[in-house]
Design a protein around this motif. Structure first.
Motif: not given
Ligand SMILES: O=C[C@H](O)COP(=O)(O)O
Length: 214
Positions: A160-177
């Protein structure tokens, strides 16, 4: 929330997973997509599932034997590409070149990074989105949103500091709702996952569980 399923080179049926992605996408407000191996892009895209590449090279048409050209990937049916995945690391100049190559071919880009500092640099390159993935949690089944929530929040702030239009995903170990909800609560606009779906006995059920709380 954007849910991008990376099939890596897992020994799953990419078309069957893509059909599940397509079908579950129709049941939810979430955006679902699948990133198969390069050789499977065309067959996967033909299912109607939103299809992403796992990688393209920072090249133009020409003398580039053994490379993946963004235009070829787009012609095969991909609408976007991962860049700099933890398992396909690039030098900074090549990340930048890959984002430019993808833009030239009208492919969206998600630039992956290990930590918030790298996320800030990745966001500065003008991708569609960035994805923060602590490498040590990839494939563990321990979700980054639980094991290291600060890295997700700090990545969201750095982007957000650099570009608020860039969405952030996160990953690693995600498997449930619940993991997806936790990611959203930390400010992520989506998740990047692999083994939770690609290695599931029933990938469609795994996808249904991922989007159930959304
Ligand atoms: O591209 C996906 C990530 O590397 C996460 O993999 P994982 O969901 O198996 O931990």
């Amino acid at each position: 929330m954007f849910v991008l399923v990376n099939l890596k080179t897992y020994p799953c049926d990419p078309v069957a997973v893509a059909e599940a992605v397509r079908d579950v996408d129709e049941t939810t407000d979430a955006r679902l997509a699948v990133a198969p191996a390069a050789t499977h892009i065309e067959r996967v895209a033909e299912t109607g599932a939103e299809t992403w590449a796992q990688h393209v090279d920072p090249i133009d048409h020409g003398s580039n034997t053994g490379h993946a050209l963004a235009e070829h990937v787009a012609d095969a049916g991909a609408v976007g590409t991962l860049v700099n995945h933890s398992e396909r690391r690039l030098k900074l100049a090549d990340i930048d070149g890959t984002v430019r190559a993808a833009q030239r071919a009208d492919l969206e880009t998600i630039v992956c990074a290990n930590n918030p500092a790298q996320i800030g640099a990745a966001a500065a390159l003008g991708p569609y989105a960035v994805a923060v993935e602590p490498p040590e949690l990839i494939g563990t089944g321990t979700p980054v949103s639980q094991a290291d929530p600060d890295v997700v929040e700090d990545a969201v702030a750095a982007a957000a500091d650099v570009d608020p239009d860039v969405s952030v995903l996160c990953g690693a170990g995600i498997s449930t709702g619940d993991d997806v909800v936790a990611a959203g609560d930390l400010g992520a606009g989506g998740v990047l996952l692999a083994s939770g779906v690609a290695k599931a006995d029933d990938p469609k059920a795994a996808l249904e569980d991922l989007v159930a709380p959304l």
